[in-house]
Design an enzyme around this catalytic site. Structure first.
Site, PDB file in Angstrom:
ATOM      1  N   SER A   6       0.829  -1.203   0.000  1.00 38.27           N
ATOM      2  CA  SER A   6       0.000   0.000   0.000  1.00 38.27           C
ATOM      3  C   SER A   6       0.862   1.250   0.000  1.00 38.27           C
ATOM      4  CB  SER A   6      -0.911   0.020   1.226  1.00 38.27           C
ATOM      5  OG  SER A   6      -1.590   1.254   1.301  1.00 38.27           O
ATOM      6  N   HIS A  31      -1.273  -1.091  -4.262  1.00 39.54           N
ATOM      7  CA  HIS A  31      -2.567  -0.664  -3.731  1.00 39.54           C
ATOM      8  C   HIS A  31      -2.517   0.827  -3.447  1.00 39.54           C
ATOM      9  CE1 HIS A  31      -6.435  -1.525  -1.756  1.00 39.54           C
ATOM     10  NE2 HIS A  31      -6.075  -0.626  -0.857  1.00 39.54           N
ATOM     11  N   ASP A  33      -4.668   3.834  -1.822  1.00 36.32           N
ATOM     12  CA  ASP A  33      -5.800   4.219  -0.976  1.00 36.32           C
ATOM     13  C   ASP A  33      -6.164   5.677  -1.236  1.00 36.32           C
ATOM     14  OD1 ASP A  33      -6.491   1.926   0.681  1.00 36.32           O
ATOM     15  OD2 ASP A  33      -4.476   2.113   1.488  1.00 36.32           O
ATOM     16  N   MET A  35      -8.480   8.697  -0.174  1.00 36.10           N
ATOM     17  CA  MET A  35      -9.297   9.147   0.954  1.00 36.10           C
ATOM     18  C   MET A  35      -9.714  10.592   0.736  1.00 36.10           C
ATOM     19  SD  MET A  35      -7.036   7.612   4.078  1.00 36.10           S
ATOM     20  CE  MET A  35      -6.542   5.894   4.132  1.00 36.10           C
ATOM     21  N   HIS A  64      -8.390   1.945  -4.410  1.00 35.31           N
ATOM     22  CA  HIS A  64      -9.440   1.753  -3.400  1.00 35.31           C
ATOM     23  C   HIS A  64     -10.011   3.121  -3.037  1.00 35.31           C
ATOM     24  CE1 HIS A  64     -10.360   0.504   1.055  1.00 35.31           C
ATOM     25  NE2 HIS A  64     -11.465   0.731   0.347  1.00 35.31           N
ATOM     26  N   MET A  66     -12.043   5.216  -0.920  1.00 35.80           N
ATOM     27  CA  MET A  66     -12.716   5.432   0.361  1.00 35.80           C
ATOM     28  C   MET A  66     -13.276   6.843   0.328  1.00 35.80           C
ATOM     29  SD  MET A  66     -10.081   3.621   2.992  1.00 35.80           S
ATOM     30  CE  MET A  66      -8.598   3.741   2.013  1.00 35.80           C
ATOM     31  N   MET A 135     -12.237  -5.162   4.741  1.00 37.10           N
ATOM     32  CA  MET A 135     -11.400  -4.306   5.578  1.00 37.10           C
ATOM     33  C   MET A 135     -11.190  -4.967   6.941  1.00 37.10           C
ATOM     34  SD  MET A 135     -10.530  -1.766   3.724  1.00 37.10           S
ATOM     35  CE  MET A 135      -9.725  -0.817   5.038  1.00 37.10           C
ATOM     36  N   ASP A 173      -7.311  -5.899   3.912  1.00 36.64           N
ATOM     37  CA  ASP A 173      -6.565  -4.650   4.032  1.00 36.64           C
ATOM     38  C   ASP A 173      -6.714  -4.110   5.444  1.00 36.64           C
ATOM     39  OD1 ASP A 173      -5.432  -2.146   3.806  1.00 36.64           O
ATOM     40  OD2 ASP A 173      -6.816  -1.397   2.284  1.00 36.64           O
TER      41      ASP A 173
END
Length: 223
Positions: A6, A31, A33, A35, A64, A66, A135, A173
């Protein structure tokens, strides 16, 4: 069995160098993330970072989202070079159109479920997915401890996949290190997102190889 380092745990001042280091160590997935400071109480990076990194790497970019409004981000991330985009089942009625939008963009489809959310919420979508992301911490910040109560969710996903004869990957994750990766692999996971669990080691390549060896051994035992 895929280990997906990540980028959230990397040195943000050297993202290009960190991406190169991850790929050189042998990782096949990266990966990312995303946000938004609203769906989760943190902000990471956006499509521009993916666009800059894309020409530097041949890794599979696992994005991903979020985010409270992923619908405004799917096109930009697709154009920037995402290979797979994951949205959250907690978005409710918007999930179906979001999954169709990802498919229309020619990208792999992911659906994530947070620790407090029951697995019954994801079951209706399983036939549409390339990956189900379970998650194993509450999303928002790296370095959190693994939530052991997530393991039955992994087992449930594994059982559903077998009984329904589906092919989606089971990704985990949050708090993933060598020990928790082994536990998740034993429960049925095949894709492991690890941030701090890998980047905290000075020898990234050695840490990645160790985790890969551990989850591969669990997969052999399970089969």
């Amino acid at each position: 069995m895929i280990i997906a380092p990540s980028l959230l745990a990397a040195n943000f001042g050297k993202l290009a160098a960190e991406t190169a280091r991850v790929e050189k160590a042998g990782a096949r997935w990266l990966h990312l993330d995303i946000m938004d400071g609203h769906f989760v109480p943190n902000i990471s990076f956006g499509p521009e970072v993916v666009r800059v990194l894309r020409p530097l790497s041949r890794m599979f970019f696992d994005v991903h989202l979020m985010c409270s409004r992923p619908e405004i981000l799917l096109d930009p991330f697709a154009k920037s070079g995402a290979d797979q985009m994951t949205v959250h089942v907690e978005l409710g009625d918007r999930v179906t159109p979001l999954l169709w939008k990802i498919k229309s963009l020619g990208k792999k489809i992911g659906l994530a479920v947070n620790p407090p959310t029951g697995m019954s919420h994801v079951e209706p979508y399983l036939g549409q997915l390339d990956v189900l992301l379970i998650m194993t911490v509450n999303p928002g910040f790296g370095g959190q401890p693994f939530i052991t109560e997530s393991l039955p969710k992994i087992q449930q996903a594994f059982d559903w996949r077998r009984k329904k004869k589906l092919r989606f990957r089971i990704e985990v994750d949050g708090g993933i290190n060598s020990q928790t990766a082994a536990d998740c692999a034993h429960a049925g996971a095949d894709t492991f997102v690890s941030g701090t669990g890998l980047f905290q080691h000075r020898n990234f390549k050695s840490a990645l190889r160790k985790m890969q060896k551990i989850v591969d051994a669990q997969a052999r035992r399970r089969s």
